[in-house]
Design a protein around this motif. Sequence first.
Motif, short mmCIF file in Angstrom:
data_model
loop_
_atom_site.label_atom_id
_atom_site.label_comp_id
_atom_site.label_asym_id
_atom_site.label_seq_id
_atom_site.Cartn_x
_atom_site.Cartn_y
_atom_site.Cartn_z
N ARG A 1 -4.55 24.06 7.02
CA ARG A 1 -4.02 24.81 8.20
C ARG A 1 -2.67 24.37 8.92
N PRO A 2 -1.60 25.20 9.23
CA PRO A 2 -0.55 25.01 9.64
C PRO A 2 -0.72 24.32 11.16
N GLY A 3 0.08 23.52 11.34
CA GLY A 3 -0.04 22.71 12.70
C GLY A 3 -1.22 21.52 12.52
N ARG A 4 -2.03 21.59 11.59
CA ARG A 4 -2.86 20.35 11.55
C ARG A 4 -2.26 18.95 11.36
N THR A 5 -2.72 17.76 12.08
CA THR A 5 -1.88 16.62 11.65
C THR A 5 -2.61 16.08 10.72
N LEU A 6 -1.85 15.51 9.69
CA LEU A 6 -2.30 14.88 8.43
C LEU A 6 -1.92 13.48 8.66
N THR A 7 -2.95 12.49 8.04
CA THR A 7 -2.53 11.05 7.66
C THR A 7 -1.83 10.92 6.33
N ILE A 8 -0.75 10.29 6.63
CA ILE A 8 -0.08 9.89 5.29
C ILE A 8 -0.58 8.47 5.01
N PRO A 9 -1.38 8.14 3.72
CA PRO A 9 -1.73 6.71 3.63
C PRO A 9 -0.38 6.01 2.96
N SER A 10 0.21 5.51 3.97
CA SER A 10 1.63 4.98 3.62
C SER A 10 1.41 3.40 4.02
N GLN A 11 0.58 3.03 4.52
CA GLN A 11 0.23 1.54 4.69
C GLN A 11 -1.02 1.05 3.71
N LEU A 12 -0.80 -0.12 3.05
CA LEU A 12 -1.57 -0.63 2.22
C LEU A 12 -1.47 -2.25 2.12
N LEU A 13 -2.62 -2.64 1.51
CA LEU A 13 -2.64 -3.99 1.11
C LEU A 13 -2.41 -4.25 -0.44
N LEU A 14 -1.23 -5.01 -0.74
CA LEU A 14 -1.05 -5.25 -2.03
C LEU A 14 -2.13 -5.92 -2.93
N PRO A 15 -2.34 -5.60 -3.89
CA PRO A 15 -3.49 -6.15 -4.64
C PRO A 15 -3.45 -7.58 -4.77
N ASP A 16 -4.49 -8.24 -4.86
CA ASP A 16 -4.64 -9.93 -5.27
C ASP A 16 -4.38 -10.34 -6.35
N VAL A 17 -3.06 -10.19 -6.92
CA VAL A 17 -2.56 -10.72 -8.29
C VAL A 17 -1.04 -11.19 -7.82
N PRO A 18 -0.52 -11.93 -9.01
CA PRO A 18 0.75 -12.16 -8.73
C PRO A 18 1.65 -11.15 -8.53
N ARG A 19 2.93 -11.28 -7.94
CA ARG A 19 3.67 -10.12 -7.71
C ARG A 19 4.89 -10.20 -8.77
N LYS A 20 4.48 -9.62 -10.24
CA LYS A 20 5.07 -9.72 -11.21
C LYS A 20 5.45 -8.55 -12.05
N GLY A 21 6.31 -8.02 -12.30
CA GLY A 21 6.42 -7.03 -13.08
C GLY A 21 5.68 -5.70 -12.72
N ILE A 22 5.04 -5.15 -13.44
CA ILE A 22 3.85 -3.65 -13.06
C ILE A 22 2.79 -4.30 -13.19
N VAL A 23 2.05 -3.87 -11.84
CA VAL A 23 0.64 -3.98 -11.51
C VAL A 23 -0.03 -2.56 -11.42
N ILE A 24 -1.01 -2.27 -12.15
CA ILE A 24 -1.55 -0.90 -11.96
C ILE A 24 -3.00 -1.51 -11.30
N ASN A 25 -3.50 -0.79 -10.08
CA ASN A 25 -4.81 -0.87 -9.54
C ASN A 25 -5.27 0.36 -9.89
N LEU A 26 -6.27 0.50 -10.88
CA LEU A 26 -7.08 1.87 -10.90
C LEU A 26 -7.80 2.31 -10.06
N ALA A 27 -8.39 1.51 -9.11
CA ALA A 27 -9.41 2.11 -8.04
C ALA A 27 -8.35 2.78 -6.96
N GLU A 28 -7.11 2.25 -6.96
CA GLU A 28 -6.14 2.94 -6.05
C GLU A 28 -5.48 3.96 -6.44
N LEU A 29 -5.35 4.36 -7.80
CA LEU A 29 -4.37 5.13 -8.53
C LEU A 29 -3.20 5.08 -8.04
#
Length: 309
Positions: A80-108
């Motif tokens: 509906r025009p004028g409706r306020t939507l929440t953009i899921p732009s805040q998130l928690l990084l997965p609990d793995v090393p921050r290296k290369g590519i990480v794909i969290n299937l549950a998060e898509l």
Amino acid sequence: MFPFIRLRFIRLLCLIGLLGGSAVAQAAIYPLGEGRLIGSPMHVEVPDNGGSLEELAAQFQVGLYAMLAANPGVDPFLPRPGRTLTIPSQLLLPDVPRKGIVINLAELRLYYFPEGEDKVYVYPIGIGRVGRETPEMETRIVSKQPDPVWIPPASIRAEHLAQGDPLPERVEAGPDNPLGKFAMRMAYGHGEYLIHGTNKNFGVGLRVSAGCIRLRAPDIEQLFNMVPVGTPVRVINQPVLVSQEPDGRRWIEVHQPLSRTQEEYDGDGAPLVLSDQVQAFINFPYTDLDVVDQALLERSGMPVVIGWN
């Protein structure tokens, strides 16, 4: 909890190809700090000229499923025009090393941590459907191919033939190629999986592929140009993410776990199983258990504060 009648509705839409929309943005880029919380909440109004939820999701670089989870009850075709939507732009990084590519299937979601840089690129993805699940794995990018040729595996050709939709043995690069314009190959056991583009934007942010990772066209082009061959890839499945941040706040982010059978997918979905680590985090003193219960029930995919240290 995410309404499963909507999941069946989305699956029907994908099968008949009604969800359109154009990809107009590239990755969301977040600076990295000491904690795992990145980004901040965002709210927008649906414009007067409307547009599908997929179009709005593409504009703000999130997946369709994530938008629906964050905005229950919104019409995916005509919010509906004028409706306020929440953009899921805040998130928690997965609990793995921050290296290369990480794909969290549950998060898509796909995360790319470029070497030597304090930032992360975050992309919405499409993943394997029930019966064609994308496996959890640790691997590497073994090759990159612009304008890829698609050679459908025998099992997929047989599946399409049984549905009265025979596939050719080979699909050359072009608008009819479901791999899009770029593909990156990952080795896994005796087989291989691709991170690739698509000629169907509606598949991003949903479970519609035959097991490969699907990105919107501008996203795969950007990622393809950044990622070198040999980049490590870790594919995980973490539906519940938790973090204690440097300021003392304790957060939880809950996603709907992936259904593993058609019965789960058509019914009440997969059960949400909490790991020992998550249980211990929840049972920490000064946790607001009412907030935890609400988060576990809603599974909105957005982080919420459940206490302080």
